[in-house]
Write a protein that holds these residues in place. Structure first.
Motif, PDB file in Angstrom:
ATOM      1  N   MET A   1       0.821  -1.183   0.000  1.00 42.51           N
ATOM      2  CA  MET A   1       0.000   0.000   0.000  1.00 42.51           C
ATOM      3  C   MET A   1       0.863   1.243   0.000  1.00 42.51           C
ATOM      4  SD  MET A   1      -3.134  -1.007   2.429  1.00 42.51           S
ATOM      5  CE  MET A   1      -2.212  -2.230   3.308  1.00 42.51           C
ATOM      6  N   ASN A   3       2.121   4.721  -0.870  1.00 38.28           N
ATOM      7  CA  ASN A   3       1.478   5.987  -1.220  1.00 38.28           C
ATOM      8  C   ASN A   3      -0.036   5.947  -1.059  1.00 38.28           C
ATOM      9  OD1 ASN A   3       4.037   6.940  -1.937  1.00 38.28           O
ATOM     10  ND2 ASN A   3       3.807   6.150  -4.011  1.00 38.28           N
ATOM     11  N   GLY A   4      -0.539   5.139  -0.150  1.00 43.73           N
ATOM     12  CA  GLY A   4      -1.978   5.096   0.097  1.00 43.73           C
ATOM     13  C   GLY A   4      -2.781   4.433  -0.992  1.00 43.73           C
ATOM     14  N   THR A   5      -2.144   3.618  -1.813  1.00 40.47           N
ATOM     15  CA  THR A   5      -2.833   2.926  -2.896  1.00 40.47           C
ATOM     16  C   THR A   5      -3.199   1.520  -2.438  1.00 40.47           C
ATOM     17  OG1 THR A   5      -1.534   4.158  -4.503  1.00 40.47           O
ATOM     18  CG2 THR A   5      -2.641   2.184  -5.295  1.00 40.47           C
ATOM     19  N   PRO A   6      -4.455   1.100  -2.634  1.00 37.52           N
ATOM     20  CA  PRO A   6      -4.840  -0.253  -2.245  1.00 37.52           C
ATOM     21  C   PRO A   6      -4.070  -1.306  -3.044  1.00 37.52           C
ATOM     22  CG  PRO A   6      -6.767   1.065  -2.812  1.00 37.52           C
ATOM     23  CD  PRO A   6      -5.564   1.862  -3.187  1.00 37.52           C
ATOM     24  N   ALA A   8      -3.944  -4.431  -5.301  1.00 40.70           N
ATOM     25  CA  ALA A   8      -4.907  -4.964  -6.267  1.00 40.70           C
ATOM     26  C   ALA A   8      -5.234  -6.434  -6.009  1.00 40.70           C
ATOM     27  CB  ALA A   8      -4.384  -4.780  -7.687  1.00 40.70           C
ATOM     28  N   THR A  64      -6.919   3.334   7.059  1.00 40.44           N
ATOM     29  CA  THR A  64      -7.034   4.248   5.915  1.00 40.44           C
ATOM     30  C   THR A  64      -7.973   3.636   4.876  1.00 40.44           C
ATOM     31  OG1 THR A  64      -5.210   3.251   4.688  1.00 40.44           O
ATOM     32  CG2 THR A  64      -4.642   5.015   6.268  1.00 40.44           C
ATOM     33  N   ASP A  65      -8.426   4.459   3.952  1.00 41.58           N
ATOM     34  CA  ASP A  65      -9.274   3.956   2.867  1.00 41.58           C
ATOM     35  C   ASP A  65      -8.553   2.872   2.070  1.00 41.58           C
ATOM     36  OD1 ASP A  65     -11.349   5.634   3.574  1.00 41.58           O
ATOM     37  OD2 ASP A  65     -10.846   7.169   2.086  1.00 41.58           O
ATOM     38  N   ALA A  66      -7.253   3.032   1.852  1.00 40.64           N
ATOM     39  CA  ALA A  66      -6.478   2.037   1.107  1.00 40.64           C
ATOM     40  C   ALA A  66      -6.421   0.717   1.866  1.00 40.64           C
ATOM     41  CB  ALA A  66      -5.068   2.558   0.830  1.00 40.64           C
ATOM     42  N   THR A  69      -9.921  -0.907   1.629  1.00 46.78           N
ATOM     43  CA  THR A  69     -10.136  -1.445   0.277  1.00 46.78           C
ATOM     44  C   THR A  69      -9.315  -2.711   0.063  1.00 46.78           C
ATOM     45  OG1 THR A  69     -10.639   0.752  -0.574  1.00 46.78           O
ATOM     46  CG2 THR A  69      -9.975  -0.912  -2.194  1.00 46.78           C
ATOM     47  N   THR A  70      -8.078  -2.714   0.545  1.00 44.04           N
ATOM     48  CA  THR A  70      -7.220  -3.899   0.414  1.00 44.04           C
ATOM     49  C   THR A  70      -7.831  -5.075   1.164  1.00 44.04           C
ATOM     50  OG1 THR A  70      -5.222  -2.576   0.127  1.00 44.04           O
ATOM     51  CG2 THR A  70      -4.918  -4.834   0.895  1.00 44.04           C
TER      52      THR A  70
END
Length: 128
Positions: A1, A3-6, A8, A64-66, A69-70
């Motif tokens: 995760m 940079n706050g990216t979930p 995939a 966090t949102d990420a 979502t993960t």
């Protein structure tokens, strides 16, 4: 995760990273460091994370949102132990398209690909 990216296609390693900061301090019905416990209770955990917001409890910051979502993706993918892999372009099996028919040794092209013929079969039907 990063940079706050979930993630995939998360696996257990990704999920452990989400719970690692508070799992040793948190006592609930199961062990957040155990794949078996988290996978068996994944729907309950997701509900508590998304709906009630009481997981993780104070003084820990909310996920966090990420991270949410993960975790949700992991649950929706049926809690895989390892992250699913996709073949890279270098190892993928090439496919033929109908626009570029292949040709066999005899020069006959087909949309599905070349139809190899044994040498004896080809030679038997040659005209002289």
């Amino acid at each position: 995760m990063a940079n706050g990216t979930p993630v995939a296609n998360p696996g257990w390693d990704d999920i452990q990273g989400i719970f690692a900061p508070f799992r040793s301090q948190m006592m609930w019905r199961f062990n957040l460091g155990s794949y078996e416990d988290v996978a068996a209770n994944a729907q309950i955990i997701l509900l508590r994370i998304q709906t009630t917001g009481d997981m993780p409890p104070p003084p820990y910051p909310p996920l966090t949102d990420a991270q949410i979502t993960t975790f949700k993706t992991w649950v929706n993918n049926r809690c895989p132990l390892t992250a699913p892999t996709t073949p890279s372009s270098a190892t993928a099996t090439p496919t033929l398209s109908a626009a570029t028919p292949a040709t066999s040794e005899s020069g006959v092209g087909t949309a599905e690909g070349a139809v190899p013929q044994p040498a004896a079969s080809r030679d038997r039907f040659r005209f002289r």
